[in-house]
Design a protein around this motif. Structure first.
Motif, PDB file in Angstrom:
ATOM      1  N   ILE A  67     -13.546 -34.138  37.198  1.00  0.00           N
ATOM      2  CA  ILE A  67     -13.781 -34.754  35.876  1.00  0.00           C
ATOM      3  C   ILE A  67     -12.408 -34.837  35.319  1.00  0.00           C
ATOM      4  CG2 ILE A  67     -16.140 -33.964  35.716  1.00  0.00           C
ATOM      5  CD1 ILE A  67     -15.202 -31.780  33.884  1.00  0.00           C
ATOM      6  N   ALA A  91     -17.064 -40.217  40.697  1.00  0.00           N
ATOM      7  CA  ALA A  91     -18.605 -39.945  40.257  1.00  0.00           C
ATOM      8  C   ALA A  91     -19.364 -39.780  41.341  1.00  0.00           C
ATOM      9  CB  ALA A  91     -18.898 -41.116  39.400  1.00  0.00           C
ATOM     10  N   ARG A  94     -18.737 -36.088  42.692  1.00  0.00           N
ATOM     11  CA  ARG A  94     -19.386 -35.189  41.785  1.00  0.00           C
ATOM     12  C   ARG A  94     -21.095 -35.134  41.866  1.00  0.00           C
ATOM     13  NH1 ARG A  94     -15.885 -37.510  37.826  1.00  0.00           N
ATOM     14  NH2 ARG A  94     -17.726 -38.514  36.833  1.00  0.00           N
ATOM     15  N   ARG A  95     -21.426 -36.545  41.934  1.00  0.00           N
ATOM     16  CA  ARG A  95     -22.945 -36.643  42.106  1.00  0.00           C
ATOM     17  C   ARG A  95     -23.596 -35.943  43.206  1.00  0.00           C
ATOM     18  NH1 ARG A  95     -22.952 -42.294  41.048  1.00  0.00           N
ATOM     19  NH2 ARG A  95     -22.733 -42.719  43.032  1.00  0.00           N
TER      20      ARG A  95
ATOM     21  N   THR B 300     -21.412 -34.400  29.844  1.00  0.00           N
ATOM     22  CA  THR B 300     -22.338 -33.588  30.699  1.00  0.00           C
ATOM     23  C   THR B 300     -22.661 -34.698  31.715  1.00  0.00           C
ATOM     24  OG1 THR B 300     -23.070 -32.201  29.119  1.00  0.00           O
ATOM     25  CG2 THR B 300     -24.244 -32.067  31.263  1.00  0.00           C
ATOM     26  N   ILE B 301     -23.560 -35.780  31.413  1.00  0.00           N
ATOM     27  CA  ILE B 301     -23.988 -36.773  32.620  1.00  0.00           C
ATOM     28  C   ILE B 301     -22.947 -37.495  33.137  1.00  0.00           C
ATOM     29  CG2 ILE B 301     -26.164 -36.976  31.290  1.00  0.00           C
ATOM     30  CD1 ILE B 301     -25.377 -39.534  30.474  1.00  0.00           C
ATOM     31  N   ARG B 302     -21.828 -37.627  32.438  1.00  0.00           N
ATOM     32  CA  ARG B 302     -20.527 -38.155  33.226  1.00  0.00           C
ATOM     33  C   ARG B 302     -20.126 -37.131  34.297  1.00  0.00           C
ATOM     34  NH1 ARG B 302     -17.072 -41.614  31.611  1.00  0.00           N
ATOM     35  NH2 ARG B 302     -16.351 -41.548  33.382  1.00  0.00           N
ATOM     36  N   ALA B 303     -19.985 -35.701  34.139  1.00  0.00           N
ATOM     37  CA  ALA B 303     -19.578 -34.998  34.810  1.00  0.00           C
ATOM     38  C   ALA B 303     -20.577 -34.688  35.993  1.00  0.00           C
ATOM     39  CB  ALA B 303     -19.523 -33.549  34.072  1.00  0.00           C
ATOM     40  N   LEU B 304     -21.996 -34.797  35.890  1.00  0.00           N
ATOM     41  CA  LEU B 304     -22.944 -34.652  36.656  1.00  0.00           C
ATOM     42  C   LEU B 304     -22.972 -35.886  37.768  1.00  0.00           C
ATOM     43  CD1 LEU B 304     -26.098 -33.442  34.629  1.00  0.00           C
ATOM     44  CD2 LEU B 304     -24.528 -32.210  36.114  1.00  0.00           C
ATOM     45  N   GLY B 305     -22.039 -36.772  37.471  1.00  0.00           N
ATOM     46  CA  GLY B 305     -22.018 -38.105  38.437  1.00  0.00           C
ATOM     47  C   GLY B 305     -22.403 -39.312  37.834  1.00  0.00           C
ATOM     48  N   THR B 306     -23.011 -39.253  36.726  1.00  0.00           N
ATOM     49  CA  THR B 306     -23.240 -40.603  36.090  1.00  0.00           C
ATOM     50  C   THR B 306     -22.386 -41.546  36.113  1.00  0.00           C
ATOM     51  OG1 THR B 306     -25.097 -39.393  34.916  1.00  0.00           O
ATOM     52  CG2 THR B 306     -24.924 -41.565  34.244  1.00  0.00           C
ATOM     53  N   VAL B 395     -14.188 -37.574  30.348  1.00  0.00           N
ATOM     54  CA  VAL B 395     -15.165 -36.647  30.773  1.00  0.00           C
ATOM     55  C   VAL B 395     -14.771 -35.339  29.950  1.00  0.00           C
ATOM     56  CG1 VAL B 395     -16.759 -35.592  32.415  1.00  0.00           C
ATOM     57  CG2 VAL B 395     -15.989 -38.154  32.581  1.00  0.00           C
ATOM     58  N   ALA B 396     -13.524 -35.059  30.278  1.00  0.00           N
ATOM     59  CA  ALA B 396     -13.161 -33.481  29.982  1.00  0.00           C
ATOM     60  C   ALA B 396     -13.129 -33.535  28.502  1.00  0.00           C
ATOM     61  CB  ALA B 396     -11.589 -33.485  30.511  1.00  0.00           C
TER      62      ALA B 396
END
Lengths: 244, 402
Positions: A67, A91, A94-95, B300-306, B395-396
């Motif tokens: 990130i 992304a 990460r996903r 958060t949602i970007r970190a989850l891969g969005t 994101v960070a």
């Protein structure tokens, strides 16, 4: 505390950091948050990165979680360099391959526990029936099958962190990175969460990297790295994998 | 994502209600004003067609006001030819002919310059008898009869049964004068028409000008919407027959209608733009604040891969939902207000008219659809900038946001 229950099937390196360096600019000052850190997480590892506040452990986690990008050095995922990958590819990694657990749980407040867990599967376009089944399984795994419909504000801190762990696990990632997962919990709840993570590592060989400043977490580690002033200053292997 | 965007609106209900309320207010006001404009436009269309018919066929020099002498007159042979060509066109209810002349109307010691329109009485197409409010209309067999406008009658003190003289120049250039009996008083939506125009039998106009020609053929169609297609088709038929005549539609024939219609368009365009800008900037402020508060959640949602584009779509969808909600409520409120207006029937006298009409709101699909679409679009567009900003934060950094 669960003893001797680490994953004993060790695989190839999942995540590697090579000479990771990160600078931040604070006003006119350039601060070195990480200084040529080498790091490897092998499949099945349960690693704790321990250090005081400001030591660079969260910076390291951000780099390993893809990130943030290092100022110098390289992060490799499954042996592949990630430095030149575009944002969309990071992304996607990460996903699909990384699970994240945050200190403050970071659940989406308008979604129920089950929907929060389901969210990463929506991103991977997992079919609806499979999504529902996996959410059910993983919520049962973390002991929240009965609370699936509750929203985060209707759950205790420990329950929220369990939802966050379930969300991190639901895509069956190659590695789970947890940033201070016990910091916002009381000691008893923190213990429960660490036992949960440890159990998941022992029973399902989920690879974990946990960064923390909480000494109570260290006994759960298979391997402990100590970080200070942006450098790894110590490594201790506390448990040996059982032979296959 | 759409479901998440909708649920995000429930986070701060007061703020969502405020935003939706602003959108609804703009939409409802636009709907009522547009409906009012459309009702007014329809009334004016109706009176314009009542005055001109749907189409008029005449010499282009006459229609453009460039005629010299009486070369523009259509002789009986060409008139029959034209009427046969026109009647072959679909949707034509009927045709009639007119002959207009400028003359000096004299009654007692007063004179007035008028435009006398010679019409075929009771022609079933356009004879103006339905405008008569006192006395009677023109009848077949009438020759020395005239209908005068209400305003002119008041100014000259005329009543049915009174006599007056009309002087004009014949096609040969001689003066001609003939007595006329006022048989009826007509009303019209425009005071100017009531003052400057009279209706006489076509036979009288021809007698006064000493001609057997007419200056135009008037066409009535079964519906207004057919006007322009019929004009094109009839024009083609006339050209094919070698007739040097032109077809003009009612809207082209009436500069008053064109001017008013353009004014209405401008008025509504201004209103829509004002509502658009108001809604855009107010909702922009509200959404910017709302998205800023969720910076860590974006992290958060970007970190989850969005992906960035998915975050962008999520936030724009939020604006879209807000627009749909506000626009929906606005349409309902606007419909309610319109029905209230239509029910109460507040009297209003449009400028340049002599009679008050009930203030009404036309509820057509366009009247409802345009304000709703503008509301939804302006709200969705107002989400674009804050949504874009939300996708640009690292994101960070977003995860560190408080």
């Amino acid at each position: 505390m669960r003893q001797g229950s680490f994953c004993y099937v060790k695989g190839a390196p999942v995540l590697e950091g090579r000479a990771l360096t990160k600078f931040y600019t604070l006003g006119k000052e350039r601060v070195r948050a990480l200084d040529r850190v080498d790091f490897t997480a092998v499949q099945g590892d349960f690693t704790v990165v321990n250090g005081p506040s400001g030591s660079g452990k969260s910076t390291l986690l951000n780099l390993l979680a893809l990130i943030d990008r290092p100022s110098e050095g390289e992060v490799l995922f499954d042996g592949q360099p990630t430095g030149s990958l575009p944002e969309r590819a990071l992304a996607a990694l990460r996903r699909e391959k990384i699970g994240l657990v945050f200190q403050t749980f970071n659940l989406i407040p308008v979604l129920s526990a089950a929907e929060n867990v389901e969210y990463p599967l929506l991103l991977t376009r997992t079919p609806r029936a499979e999504r529902r089944e996996r959410v059910r399984e993983v919520l049962a795994e973390v002991g929240l099958a009965d609370l699936a419909r509750r929203r985060p504000d209707e759950l205790s801190g420990g329950q929220r962190q369990r939802v966050a762990v379930a969300r991190a696990l639901v895509t069956q990632p190659r590695i789970v990175l947890a940033d201070e997962p016990t910091a916002n919990l009381d000691s008893a709840t923190g213990t429960q969460i660490m036992e949960l993570l440890r159990g998941l590592n022992g029973e399902h060989c989920v690879t974990f990297v946990v960064v923390t400043h909480d000494p109570a977490v260290i006994p759960y580690a298979e391997r402990v790295l100590t970080i200070r002033d942006g450098r790894i200053v110590g490594e201790e292997r506390r448990g040996e994998p059982r032979p296959a | 994502m759409a479901s998440l965007a909708l649920r995000n609106l429930s986070r701060n209900r007061r703020r969502t209600l405020l935003s939706a309320g602003i959108v609804a207010l703009g939409c409802a006001l636009s709907l009522v004003v547009l409906g009012f404009v459309e009702r007014s436009r329809a009334l004016i269309q109706e009176s314009t067609v009542q005055q001109f018919g749907n189409l008029q066929i005449a010499d282009p020099n006459l229609l453009d006001g460039r005629a010299e002498g009486f070369a523009y007159l259509i002789d009986p042979v060409r008139r029959v030819q034209v009427e046969e060509l026109v009647r072959a066109e679909r949707g034509v209810v009927g045709t009639t002919a007119q002959l207009s002349l400028s003359g000096l109307l004299a009654v007692r010691r007063t004179t007035a310059v008028v435009r006398a329109v010679g019409v075929v009485p009771e022609n079933g197409v356009l004879d103006y008898n339905d405008l008569v409010v006192e006395g009677r209309g023109l009848r077949p067999g009438d020759v020395g009869a005239v209908l005068v406008g209400r305003t002119l009658a008041e100014e000259l003190g005329l009543r049915p049964g009174d006599f007056l003289n009309l002087t004009a120049t014949t096609v040969a250039g001689a003066f001609n004068v003939s007595p006329l009996e006022v048989v009826g008083i007509f009303r019209f939506s425009s005071a100017e028409v009531e003052r400057a125009q009279v209706f006489v039998p076509l036979a009288f106009a021809q007698l006064l000008l000493a001609t057997d020609g007419v200056d135009r053929v008037v066409v009535r169609l079964d519906r207004l919407g057919r006007t322009w297609a019929a004009a094109r088709a009839i024009g083609a038929r006339l050209r094919a027959a070698g007739l040097a005549l032109e077809v003009r539609t009612w809207d082209v024939l009436s500069p008053f209608y064109r001017g008013l219609s353009a004014f209405f368009d401008l008025l509504f365009g201004f209103l829509v733009a004002a509502v658009f800008v108001l809604v855009f900037f107010v909702v922009l402020q509200i959404l910017t604040l709302s998205f800023l508060e969720r910076t860590r959640e974006v992290g958060t949602i970007r970190a989850l891969g969005t992906r960035r584009d998915e975050v962008f779509r999520l936030f724009v969808a939020e604006g879209l939902w807000l627009g749909l909600l506000g626009g929906g409520v606005g349409v309902l409120a606007g419909l309610g207000l319109s029905l209230l207006f239509n029910g109460v029937g507040i009297p209003w006298q449009p400028p340049g008219t002599v009679e008050a009409v009930a203030l009404g709101v036309d509820l057509t699909p366009a009247v409802v659809g345009i304000p709703w679409t503008v509301s939804v679009l302006s709200t969705a567009l107002s989400a674009v900038l804050p949504a874009y900003q939300a996708t640009r934060v690292s994101v960070a950094d977003a995860l560190r946001a408080v």
